[in-house]
Design a protein around this motif. Sequence first.
Motif, PDB file in Angstrom:
ATOM      1  N   GLY A 140     -18.758  50.449   7.139  1.00  0.00           N
ATOM      2  CA  GLY A 140     -20.873  49.627   6.913  1.00  0.00           C
ATOM      3  C   GLY A 140     -20.795  50.306   4.997  1.00  0.00           C
ATOM      4  O   GLY A 140     -21.688  49.287   5.132  1.00  0.00           O
ATOM      5  N   LEU A 141     -19.461  50.655   4.375  1.00  0.00           N
ATOM      6  CA  LEU A 141     -19.689  51.087   2.990  1.00  0.00           C
ATOM      7  C   LEU A 141     -19.146  50.341   2.656  1.00  0.00           C
ATOM      8  O   LEU A 141     -19.235  49.682   1.676  1.00  0.00           O
ATOM      9  CB  LEU A 141     -18.349  52.276   2.663  1.00  0.00           C
ATOM     10  CG  LEU A 141     -19.406  53.497   3.356  1.00  0.00           C
ATOM     11  CD1 LEU A 141     -18.350  54.916   2.839  1.00  0.00           C
ATOM     12  CD2 LEU A 141     -20.483  53.693   2.446  1.00  0.00           C
ATOM     13  N   GLN A 142     -18.124  48.969   3.048  1.00  0.00           N
ATOM     14  CA  GLN A 142     -17.256  48.032   2.660  1.00  0.00           C
ATOM     15  C   GLN A 142     -18.533  46.650   3.121  1.00  0.00           C
ATOM     16  O   GLN A 142     -18.474  46.076   1.328  1.00  0.00           O
ATOM     17  CB  GLN A 142     -15.701  47.975   3.193  1.00  0.00           C
ATOM     18  CG  GLN A 142     -15.434  46.150   2.636  1.00  0.00           C
ATOM     19  CD  GLN A 142     -15.050  46.938   1.317  1.00  0.00           C
ATOM     20  OE1 GLN A 142     -13.364  47.398   1.855  1.00  0.00           O
ATOM     21  NE2 GLN A 142     -15.414  46.173   0.427  1.00  0.00           N
ATOM     22  N   MET A 143     -19.149  46.610   3.862  1.00  0.00           N
ATOM     23  CA  MET A 143     -20.053  46.019   3.923  1.00  0.00           C
ATOM     24  C   MET A 143     -21.330  45.670   2.821  1.00  0.00           C
ATOM     25  O   MET A 143     -22.090  45.451   2.234  1.00  0.00           O
ATOM     26  CB  MET A 143     -20.886  46.206   5.066  1.00  0.00           C
ATOM     27  CG  MET A 143     -20.517  45.032   5.923  1.00  0.00           C
ATOM     28  SD  MET A 143     -19.915  43.150   5.659  1.00  0.00           S
ATOM     29  CE  MET A 143     -21.612  42.984   5.669  1.00  0.00           C
ATOM     30  N   ALA A 144     -22.061  46.519   2.340  1.00  0.00           N
ATOM     31  CA  ALA A 144     -22.400  48.168   1.611  1.00  0.00           C
ATOM     32  C   ALA A 144     -21.995  47.728   0.393  1.00  0.00           C
ATOM     33  O   ALA A 144     -23.464  46.476  -0.509  1.00  0.00           O
ATOM     34  CB  ALA A 144     -22.835  49.322   1.863  1.00  0.00           C
ATOM     35  N   SER A 195      -7.575  52.772   0.623  1.00  0.00           N
ATOM     36  CA  SER A 195      -8.117  51.516  -0.533  1.00  0.00           C
ATOM     37  C   SER A 195      -9.568  50.907   0.377  1.00  0.00           C
ATOM     38  O   SER A 195      -9.168  49.771   0.497  1.00  0.00           O
ATOM     39  CB  SER A 195      -7.957  50.970  -1.569  1.00  0.00           C
ATOM     40  OG  SER A 195      -6.776  51.795  -2.393  1.00  0.00           O
ATOM     41  N   LEU A 196     -10.709  50.937  -0.172  1.00  0.00           N
ATOM     42  CA  LEU A 196     -11.359  50.010   0.185  1.00  0.00           C
ATOM     43  C   LEU A 196     -11.875  48.410  -1.130  1.00  0.00           C
ATOM     44  O   LEU A 196     -10.978  48.937  -1.982  1.00  0.00           O
ATOM     45  CB  LEU A 196     -12.865  50.345  -0.221  1.00  0.00           C
ATOM     46  CG  LEU A 196     -13.525  51.435   1.395  1.00  0.00           C
ATOM     47  CD1 LEU A 196     -14.912  51.558   1.413  1.00  0.00           C
ATOM     48  CD2 LEU A 196     -12.569  50.797   2.701  1.00  0.00           C
ATOM     49  N   LEU A 197     -12.158  47.914  -0.571  1.00  0.00           N
ATOM     50  CA  LEU A 197     -12.228  46.588  -1.767  1.00  0.00           C
ATOM     51  C   LEU A 197     -13.466  46.291  -2.818  1.00  0.00           C
ATOM     52  O   LEU A 197     -14.250  47.460  -2.402  1.00  0.00           O
ATOM     53  CB  LEU A 197     -12.549  45.559  -0.818  1.00  0.00           C
ATOM     54  CG  LEU A 197     -10.937  45.063  -0.057  1.00  0.00           C
ATOM     55  CD1 LEU A 197     -12.050  43.644   0.999  1.00  0.00           C
ATOM     56  CD2 LEU A 197      -9.774  44.681  -0.370  1.00  0.00           C
ATOM     57  N   SER A 198     -12.991  46.750  -4.163  1.00  0.00           N
ATOM     58  CA  SER A 198     -14.186  46.767  -5.042  1.00  0.00           C
ATOM     59  C   SER A 198     -13.382  45.959  -6.156  1.00  0.00           C
ATOM     60  O   SER A 198     -12.017  46.367  -6.138  1.00  0.00           O
ATOM     61  CB  SER A 198     -14.450  48.263  -4.828  1.00  0.00           C
ATOM     62  OG  SER A 198     -13.525  49.026  -6.027  1.00  0.00           O
ATOM     63  N   HIS A 199     -14.374  45.522  -7.609  1.00  0.00           N
ATOM     64  CA  HIS A 199     -13.922  45.742  -8.557  1.00  0.00           C
ATOM     65  C   HIS A 199     -13.178  46.641  -9.761  1.00  0.00           C
ATOM     66  O   HIS A 199     -12.866  45.894 -10.419  1.00  0.00           O
ATOM     67  CB  HIS A 199     -14.776  44.710  -9.305  1.00  0.00           C
ATOM     68  CG  HIS A 199     -16.413  45.094  -9.003  1.00  0.00           C
ATOM     69  ND1 HIS A 199     -17.116  45.768  -8.360  1.00  0.00           N
ATOM     70  CD2 HIS A 199     -16.436  46.415 -10.684  1.00  0.00           C
ATOM     71  CE1 HIS A 199     -18.102  46.991  -9.104  1.00  0.00           C
ATOM     72  NE2 HIS A 199     -17.332  46.668  -9.756  1.00  0.00           N
TER      73      HIS A 199
END
Length: 262
Positions: free
Chosen positions: A44-48, A103-107
């Motif tokens: 859910g956090l990755q989608m958010a 890790s989640l994906l982020s910049h």
Amino acid sequence: MPKSWMGCTFTMLVASVAFASSHATARTDYLHLDYCIIGAGPGGLQMAYFLQQSQRHYLVFERSNLSGSFFVRYPRHRKLISINKQYTGKQNKEFNLRHDWNSLLSHDDNLLYKHYTKDFFPHADTMVHYLNNFTNRFDLKIRYNTEITWIEAEKHPKAWNGHYFYLTDQNDYHYRCSVLLVATGMWVPNTPDFPGSEHVEGYESVSVDPADFVGQTVLILGRGNAAFETADNIVGVTNFIHMLSRSRLRLAWATHYVGDVR
Ligand SMILES: Cc1cc2nc3c(=O)[nH]c(=O)nc-3n(C[C@H](O)[C@H](O)[C@H](O)COP(=O)(O)OP(=O)(O)OC[C@H]3O[C@@H](n4cnc5c(N)ncnc54)[C@H](O)[C@@H]3O)c2cc1C
Ligand SMILES: *[C@@H]1O[C@H](CO)[C@@H](O)[C@H](O)[C@H]1NC(C)=O
Ligand SMILES: *[C@@H]1O[C@H](CO)[C@@H](O)[C@H](O)[C@H]1NC(C)=O
């Protein structure tokens, strides 16, 4: 990743949700959202994160009071089996991410798991810390202490695909969603049913204190990660541990399936 994942969840949901049969009750008392996400776990956090990045109108509903609540309780013996591989000998970010299972994906490179712990098999508390930092860093929109208890789909001429989802929470608040993403996880215990199964203790509630197994002969049903995690915890104090399962032991390094035994 998010696109195909979203498509898949959505199709499943359309298939399984009954359409309300009539429009008899006029719906007025709801909060409208373009995107609703149920569950503030990693999914859910990755989608958010991606919805926030593209400035979409979304809200996450989470029944717990924090993000990543699964990892407050599980795995029971608190050691993650997802590896925290900090060094690969390579500079390629994509390559390195594939070896970093947490890790989640982020910049933001500060949100790589290696900044949260040096352990190869990290403590589960580090995941809770990480996911809540991730939430705060990007200011993700989450409504905590909100359990979705009812979902209905209803035809509506103005909806982009012909229907809206109506959600109800435990306080009887209503939400109308153009798109619904269900990210509620796998926390429901898989309870066996056979004569005598009422005497079995489930992984979700069995004692994690080895002192409770001193001098005992223990039968563990299953030979997956949860079974081995449990066996490993009591191997020093038991007489004997039997482990039973339907199939042969499958090791992740051999099968290349992350769910097999690490
Ligand atoms: C025993 C066990 C051990 C595991 N160990 C690991 C591990 O070491 N490393 C790893 O990477 N993965 C592990 N996993 C897999 C792990 O569950 C997933 O990686 C991860 O938790 C999945 O994230 P998710 O967002 O899909 O679901 P979850 O993390 O389960 O998040 C779902 C969220 O939805 C919320 N929710 C559910 N229903 C509702 C509702 N009706 N209304 C509102 N909110 C709701 C829950 O409170 C929860 O916060 C393990 C799984 C199990 C069963
Ligand atoms: C969540 O609730 C628990 C117990 O109910 C409490 O100990 C904890 O501090 C709360 N956490 C947050 C972030 O509110
Ligand atoms: C988590 O977030 C807090 C506050 O934003 C920050 O001070 C802290 O350094 C972060 N933790 C890690 C390990 O980066």
